[in-house]
Design a protein around this motif. Structure first.
Motif, PDB file in Angstrom:
ATOM      1  N   GLN A 230       5.051   0.557   7.443  1.00  0.00           N
ATOM      2  CA  GLN A 230       4.781   1.999   7.448  1.00  0.00           C
ATOM      3  C   GLN A 230       6.022   2.804   7.024  1.00  0.00           C
ATOM      4  N   PRO A 231       5.853   3.838   6.175  1.00  0.00           N
ATOM      5  CA  PRO A 231       4.594   4.219   5.505  1.00  0.00           C
ATOM      6  C   PRO A 231       4.202   3.185   4.448  1.00  0.00           C
ATOM      7  N   PHE A 232       2.964   2.726   4.540  1.00  0.00           N
ATOM      8  CA  PHE A 232       2.468   1.634   3.714  1.00  0.00           C
ATOM      9  C   PHE A 232       1.957   2.168   2.380  1.00  0.00           C
ATOM     10  N   ASP A 233       2.535   1.662   1.295  1.00  0.00           N
ATOM     11  CA  ASP A 233       2.095   2.051  -0.054  1.00  0.00           C
ATOM     12  C   ASP A 233       0.879   1.198  -0.420  1.00  0.00           C
ATOM     13  N   GLN A 234      -0.273   1.615   0.057  1.00  0.00           N
ATOM     14  CA  GLN A 234      -1.480   0.810  -0.117  1.00  0.00           C
ATOM     15  C   GLN A 234      -1.897   0.696  -1.571  1.00  0.00           C
ATOM     16  N   SER A 235      -1.837   1.792  -2.311  1.00  0.00           N
ATOM     17  CA  SER A 235      -2.250   1.744  -3.722  1.00  0.00           C
ATOM     18  C   SER A 235      -1.342   0.826  -4.517  1.00  0.00           C
ATOM     19  N   GLY A 236      -0.038   0.890  -4.259  1.00  0.00           N
ATOM     20  CA  GLY A 236       0.895   0.000  -4.951  1.00  0.00           C
ATOM     21  C   GLY A 236       0.676  -1.446  -4.571  1.00  0.00           C
ATOM     22  N   PHE A 237       0.377  -1.670  -3.291  1.00  0.00           N
ATOM     23  CA  PHE A 237       0.136  -3.035  -2.838  1.00  0.00           C
ATOM     24  C   PHE A 237      -1.120  -3.611  -3.478  1.00  0.00           C
ATOM     25  N   LEU A 238      -2.160  -2.816  -3.609  1.00  0.00           N
ATOM     26  CA  LEU A 238      -3.404  -3.312  -4.203  1.00  0.00           C
ATOM     27  C   LEU A 238      -3.231  -3.603  -5.703  1.00  0.00           C
ATOM     28  N   ILE A 239      -2.338  -2.879  -6.366  1.00  0.00           N
ATOM     29  CA  ILE A 239      -2.021  -3.210  -7.763  1.00  0.00           C
ATOM     30  C   ILE A 239      -1.368  -4.590  -7.812  1.00  0.00           C
ATOM     31  N   LEU A 240      -0.474  -4.832  -6.856  1.00  0.00           N
ATOM     32  CA  LEU A 240       0.167  -6.152  -6.755  1.00  0.00           C
ATOM     33  C   LEU A 240      -0.882  -7.232  -6.502  1.00  0.00           C
ATOM     34  N   CYS A 241      -1.830  -6.941  -5.630  1.00  0.00           N
ATOM     35  CA  CYS A 241      -2.900  -7.897  -5.327  1.00  0.00           C
ATOM     36  C   CYS A 241      -3.764  -8.163  -6.555  1.00  0.00           C
ATOM     37  N   GLU A 242      -4.025  -7.126  -7.325  1.00  0.00           N
ATOM     38  CA  GLU A 242      -4.820  -7.304  -8.538  1.00  0.00           C
ATOM     39  C   GLU A 242      -4.106  -8.228  -9.511  1.00  0.00           C
ATOM     40  N   ASN A 243      -2.805  -8.057  -9.645  1.00  0.00           N
ATOM     41  CA  ASN A 243      -2.024  -8.935 -10.525  1.00  0.00           C
ATOM     42  C   ASN A 243      -1.997 -10.366 -10.008  1.00  0.00           C
ATOM     43  N   ALA A 244      -2.117 -10.509  -8.695  1.00  0.00           N
ATOM     44  CA  ALA A 244      -2.113 -11.844  -8.080  1.00  0.00           C
ATOM     45  C   ALA A 244      -3.509 -12.444  -8.021  1.00  0.00           C
ATOM     46  N   GLY A 245      -4.529 -11.682  -8.455  1.00  0.00           N
ATOM     47  CA  GLY A 245      -5.895 -12.191  -8.491  1.00  0.00           C
ATOM     48  C   GLY A 245      -6.614 -12.175  -7.164  1.00  0.00           C
TER      49      GLY A 245
END
Length: 391
Positions: A230-245
């Motif tokens: 926290q504060p958690f950058d959720q949108s940035g993290f989900l972009i990372l997850c998308e790149n990781a499949g």
């Protein structure tokens, strides 16, 4: 979801958020069973001590909950000692190593001593793996080799299993060179950033879902890391997850953590509007225990397209008794080195099934005989999450 499961989750949520629990009328025997199969008995027992005496377990059950705390604290000390010894051994041999999962996340829990773990997971560079394997032969430390494959060696040390991996142990190309993502902490010990560790936990959870199952403790790890970030950058993290499949899996798990634990994220999956998905998580993640062993003995990759076993019993048994050459190479390092030992590896697999892994084989036979539909639910869930279960 029945009242006992709801209370079970509510108590875990209070532990994670630091909220005082409210007592309820409960079937404490069932609550203890849930806590036991998920290896969170000490956490549940600790939370129950905070409620009014009228809502606490009595008699023998009270003793069982209290014993869970004592056993967990004792086991924690054994793991701490084992981890210190492993670090000293690898440091002494100048072997870069990375502790992951419980060995690291425990320190971020509200009470670190209550974060249980079946083993200690360590990752080393592939180029150092043979050196690690040979360590057991010349070290003065009293350790034994419990099991060895082409990618993992398991030591028994201080009563604790220590799994040393030469790969990231997840099905995501993002972690193909996991040591390159890590930062040197001290000596030859490396550490992932909290963001990369959260991604690793999600990928590892997905791998277990695609095998026999994943329990509530893995979702608790997600909660703990999100709270730490926290504060958690959720949108940035989900972009990372998308790149990781694993974006769809991450969205589902983060939203589930928010729904069950009040994890401070924005839910992108509305579970009240998706009761079937929620019921699937309940059946797979809650009913299956820590790793799905309570209801699933057959790895998902052996199932037919619809997840059924009724029409393919013989096929499943044959697949498990006679796996692919690639799987044999993973299980038996000698076959990976010497291809002409293929017949020996085949016999080795059959012998393991008959003797070394007799109970596991019996569990498979029982599930094939009396499948209750759990496998099809799990298969549907991992397909919904777009997890590649054939890897």
């Amino acid at each position: 979801m029945n009242a006992q499961k709801e209370y079970f989750i509510a108590l875990l949520s209070c532990f994670l958020s630091g909220t005082r629990p409210q007592g309820r009328e409960a079937d404490f025997e069932e609550l203890y069973r849930l806590a036991d199969i998920h290896d969170v008995g000490a956490i549940i027992a600790t939370e129950l001590k905070e409620v009014a005496p009228a809502f606490q377990p009595q008699g023998k059950l009270a003793s069982h909950f209290t014993q869970a705390i004592g056993l967990t604290l004792r086991e924690f000390q054994h793991r701490e000692t084992a981890q210190r010894i492993v670090k000293a051994l690898l440091d002494g041999e100048h072997i870069d190593h990375l502790f992951v999962k419980g060995a690291v996340i425990k320190s971020d829990y509200p009470v670190p001593e209550l974060r249980t773990s079946g083993d200690i997971d360590v990752i080393v560079r592939k180029t150092d793996f043979e050196k690690v394997v040979s360590l057991a032969e010349h070290t003065a430390v009293p350790l034994t080799v419990k099991e060895q494959t082409s990618e993992v060696v398991t030591w028994k040390l201080n009563g604790i299993d220590v799994e040393i991996h030469s790969t990231a142990d997840v099905s995501s190309d993002y972690f193909n060179d996991i040591m390159a993502l890590a930062i040197r902490q001290d000596g030859y010990t490396y550490r992932l950033s909290d963001t990369d560790h959260l991604l690793y936990i999600i990928c590892h959870l997905a791998k277990h879902l695609a095998y026999r199952g994943a329990g509530i403790r893995m979702l608790m790890d997600v909660d703990v890391l999100v709270r730490k970030l926290q504060p958690f950058d959720q949108s940035g993290f989900l972009i990372l997850c998308e790149n990781a499949g694993c974006k769809k899996t991450a969205e589902a798990l983060l939203s589930l953590a928010a729904f069950w634990f009040g994890t401070p994220v924005t839910a992108t999956v509305d579970y009240p509007s998706n009761p079937l998905l929620l019921q699937s998580f309940e059946r797979v993640m809650l009913d299956g225990g820590s790793f799905g062993y309570e209801q699933n003995a057959i790895p998902v990759r052996y199932l037919d397209h619809d997840g059924s076993t009724e029409e393919s019993r013989l096929k499943i048994l044959l697949k498990m008794a006679f796996p692919s050459r690639e799987y044999l190479k993973l299980c038996y390092p000698y076959y990976q080195k010497y291809a002409f030992l293929y017949p020996v590896a085949r016999l080795n697999r059959l012998a393991d099934g008959l003797f070394k892994k007799r109970k596991a084989a019996a569990d498979v036979l029982q599930q094939v005989k009396t499948d209750g539909g759990n496998a099809s639910v799990q298969l549907a869930l991992i397909r919904e999450l777009e997890i590649n279960y054939k890897k």
